[in-house]
Design an enzyme around this catalytic site. Sequence first.
Site, PDB file in Angstrom:
ATOM      1  N   HIS A 102       0.831  -1.217   0.000  1.00  0.00           N
ATOM      2  CA  HIS A 102       0.000   0.000   0.000  1.00  0.00           C
ATOM      3  C   HIS A 102       0.855   1.253   0.000  1.00  0.00           C
ATOM      4  CE1 HIS A 102       0.838  -0.177   4.303  1.00  0.00           C
ATOM      5  NE2 HIS A 102       0.377   1.045   4.427  1.00  0.00           N
ATOM      6  N   LYS A 155       9.638  -2.582   3.692  1.00  0.00           N
ATOM      7  CA  LYS A 155      10.806  -2.474   4.573  1.00  0.00           C
ATOM      8  C   LYS A 155      10.746  -3.556   5.635  1.00  0.00           C
ATOM      9  CE  LYS A 155      14.255   0.259   6.036  1.00  0.00           C
ATOM     10  NZ  LYS A 155      15.055  -0.950   6.147  1.00  0.00           N
ATOM     11  N   LYS A 165       3.514  -2.084  12.243  1.00  0.00           N
ATOM     12  CA  LYS A 165       4.471  -1.255  12.992  1.00  0.00           C
ATOM     13  C   LYS A 165       4.738   0.067  12.267  1.00  0.00           C
ATOM     14  CE  LYS A 165       7.546  -4.008  14.351  1.00  0.00           C
ATOM     15  NZ  LYS A 165       8.690  -4.942  14.382  1.00  0.00           N
ATOM     16  N   LYS A 169       9.850  -8.793   5.203  1.00  0.00           N
ATOM     17  CA  LYS A 169      10.834  -9.491   6.048  1.00  0.00           C
ATOM     18  C   LYS A 169      11.525 -10.543   5.204  1.00  0.00           C
ATOM     19  CE  LYS A 169      12.038  -9.321  10.436  1.00  0.00           C
ATOM     20  NZ  LYS A 169      11.915  -8.124  11.291  1.00  0.00           N
TER      21      LYS A 169
HETATM   22  P1  NAD Z   1      20.485 -10.644  17.862  1.00  0.00           P
HETATM   23  O1  NAD Z   1      20.826 -11.787  16.989  1.00  0.00           O
HETATM   24  O2  NAD Z   1      21.366  -9.450  17.851  1.00  0.00           O
HETATM   25  O3  NAD Z   1      20.328 -11.091  19.383  1.00  0.00           O
HETATM   26  C1  NAD Z   1      19.520 -12.132  19.818  1.00  0.00           C
HETATM   27  C2  NAD Z   1      20.083 -12.645  21.128  1.00  0.00           C
HETATM   28  O4  NAD Z   1      19.157 -13.576  21.682  1.00  0.00           O
HETATM   29  C3  NAD Z   1      21.413 -13.382  20.952  1.00  0.00           C
HETATM   30  O5  NAD Z   1      22.331 -12.899  21.902  1.00  0.00           O
HETATM   31  C4  NAD Z   1      21.049 -14.842  21.187  1.00  0.00           C
HETATM   32  O6  NAD Z   1      22.120 -15.584  21.754  1.00  0.00           O
HETATM   33  C5  NAD Z   1      19.898 -14.698  22.167  1.00  0.00           C
HETATM   34  N1  NAD Z   1      18.995 -15.851  22.207  1.00  0.00           N
HETATM   35  C6  NAD Z   1      18.614 -16.674  21.216  1.00  0.00           C
HETATM   36  N2  NAD Z   1      17.759 -17.606  21.655  1.00  0.00           N
HETATM   37  C7  NAD Z   1      17.593 -17.365  22.983  1.00  0.00           C
HETATM   38  C8  NAD Z   1      16.840 -17.980  24.013  1.00  0.00           C
HETATM   39  N3  NAD Z   1      16.068 -19.034  23.764  1.00  0.00           N
HETATM   40  N4  NAD Z   1      16.913 -17.460  25.263  1.00  0.00           N
HETATM   41  C9  NAD Z   1      17.681 -16.393  25.536  1.00  0.00           C
HETATM   42  N5  NAD Z   1      18.420 -15.770  24.603  1.00  0.00           N
HETATM   43  C10 NAD Z   1      18.381 -16.242  23.337  1.00  0.00           C
HETATM   44  O7  NAD Z   1      18.983 -10.251  17.443  1.00  0.00           O
HETATM   45  P2  NAD Z   1      18.277  -8.860  17.666  1.00  0.00           P
HETATM   46  O8  NAD Z   1      18.496  -8.032  16.451  1.00  0.00           O
HETATM   47  O9  NAD Z   1      18.605  -8.320  19.004  1.00  0.00           O
HETATM   48  O10 NAD Z   1      16.729  -9.301  17.600  1.00  0.00           O
HETATM   49  C11 NAD Z   1      16.051  -9.797  18.750  1.00  0.00           C
HETATM   50  C12 NAD Z   1      14.548  -9.655  18.539  1.00  0.00           C
HETATM   51  O11 NAD Z   1      14.221  -8.280  18.309  1.00  0.00           O
HETATM   52  C13 NAD Z   1      13.984 -10.415  17.332  1.00  0.00           C
HETATM   53  O12 NAD Z   1      12.680 -10.855  17.629  1.00  0.00           O
HETATM   54  C14 NAD Z   1      13.922  -9.354  16.263  1.00  0.00           C
HETATM   55  O13 NAD Z   1      12.974  -9.643  15.252  1.00  0.00           O
HETATM   56  C15 NAD Z   1      13.510  -8.158  17.094  1.00  0.00           C
HETATM   57  N6  NAD Z   1      13.810  -6.863  16.462  1.00  0.00           N
HETATM   58  C16 NAD Z   1      15.069  -6.532  16.098  1.00  0.00           C
HETATM   59  C17 NAD Z   1      15.310  -5.288  15.527  1.00  0.00           C
HETATM   60  C18 NAD Z   1      16.701  -4.818  15.161  1.00  0.00           C
HETATM   61  O14 NAD Z   1      16.854  -3.637  14.832  1.00  0.00           O
HETATM   62  N7  NAD Z   1      17.720  -5.650  15.229  1.00  0.00           N
HETATM   63  C19 NAD Z   1      14.246  -4.394  15.303  1.00  0.00           C
HETATM   64  C20 NAD Z   1      12.961  -4.757  15.718  1.00  0.00           C
HETATM   65  C21 NAD Z   1      12.754  -5.998  16.294  1.00  0.00           C
END
Ligand code: NAD
Length: 473
Positions: free
Chosen positions: A65, A70, A94, A106
């Site tokens: 839309h 992104k 979002k 995604k």
């Molecule tokens: P990342 O890979 O940097 O970090 C994830 C961390 O979680 C790692 O340190 C990993 O070891 C840990 N982990 C994995 N499984 C686990 C478990 N079962 N228990 C505890 N720790 C565990 O990822 P991120 O970028 O920080 O993303 C984390 C979440 O945030 C995801 O759901 C992602 O979609 C969401 N998110 C990220 C962003 C971004 O800008 N990176 C933006 C919006 C949402």
Amino acid sequence: MAESFSFFQKVNTDFDKAARFTEYPRGLLEQIKICNNSCHFTFPIKRDDGTIQTIHGWRAEHSHHILPTKGGIRYSTLVNEDEIMALAALMTYKCALVDVPFGGAKGGIQLDRREYSESELERITRRYTYELIQKNYIGPGIDVPAPDFGTGETEMAWILDTYITMAPDKLNAMACVTGKPITQNGIHGRKEATGRGVVFGLQEACSVVEDMKQLGLPPGLHGKKVVVQGFGNVGSHAAQFLMEADARVTGIIERNGGIYDPRGFDIEKVAMHRKETGSIRGYPCTQFFENPNDGLELECDILVPAALENQLTAENAPRIKAAIVAEAANGPTTPDADKILQERGIMIIPDTFLNAGGVTVSYFEWLRNLSHVRFGRLGKRFEDQAQHAMRRAVEKATGYQFSDNELEIIHGADEEDLVNSGLQDTMINAYQEIRETRMQYKNKNNDVDCRTAAFINAIHKIAKSYMQLGIFP
Ligand code: NAD
């Protein structure tokens, strides 16, 4: 108890729940909800040991839309089409919620990055980018990836380099991906943005005296005990900013265990320990948990799941002790858990709002790349001089001499100041709009939770875009 919903079904169930509070035609709601495009890529990769492996990757563009679409790219063994479509849909809602003019998308590759060398990851990322280019799933005006679980600046730099190599004459090629390193036209503050946004969002939610009273908590973040699950990009930055906001991070959970200390952790020191040893294990604390799931049930005021989806389930929800669940990760609460937590009076601040800081600052990075000028470049020096002229005038008129400490705060805004100010404003406005919607329904005797209110707002904003396109009168 088995949970009956796939991730994408869960997102759609939340959507349907909110859609009932609107009066849009069914066809329009169906169009908003459906995933417009998705693609499964398979390609071979030669491993360092000479063996050939087939790699599975996906990209879903949930809503066209507004273009470009992104959304991040994740590397995880859990990646599949359903997960990617669910995450793409969450991106659509979002972006609408925080008034960022993108459709949601995604992407993901099904792998555990710890099992691959750096050069294997580079080959996989570049080949995936090539597939995106071939299938028209990337471009500054088409679809713009960013980091997510298991990816970061390095992968974004490989994506950029591959894209530019294939389209050397495109003036705006830099805007084909965000979350890039600063040296590759990234923006100051993007790496920390999601975690920072989580804290701006929490600060706003916790400032509402009436809501905090209902939870039996004093207003503000000061002194609140917080447990963070996932010490990656989002979790570690959220923990750092929570500490700086005077909250006490008493628990940190990683995949190989968790640490607890009621006095609160010094986050920089924990991060340093993890960098040096590769784990939070061994960091001095009151208690170490072998089973990371135990950490979710720790006594605290705020639980911040910042790892993956489906962490709070029907099984553990009855034992969650937090008063607030702050969804920094996408989809950490299953529908059954959501119901249980709501019934127990626990406030859930939903992912669609709380982790929107990443895409908000990605939007700023995209704008910076399209305008080819760093934010603050034109005005910083002028503002600086104007503020000092004002300071001299005040000193002359009053005879008061500003101290060095006071002088430190007088400066023109640089890029990071502007990014953080834009992010804070975005999170505050979006939360106020969500709360306003809740209050509006409460006055009509409808108890609408934060997630539903966020979805209602997103649906209204997307429907408005369709109206502007002339698709819906
Ligand atoms: P990342 O890979 O940097 O970090 C994830 C961390 O979680 C790692 O340190 C990993 O070891 C840990 N982990 C994995 N499984 C686990 C478990 N079962 N228990 C505890 N720790 C565990 O990822 P991120 O970028 O920080 O993303 C984390 C979440 O945030 C995801 O759901 C992602 O979609 C969401 N998110 C990220 C962003 C971004 O800008 N990176 C933006 C919006 C949402």
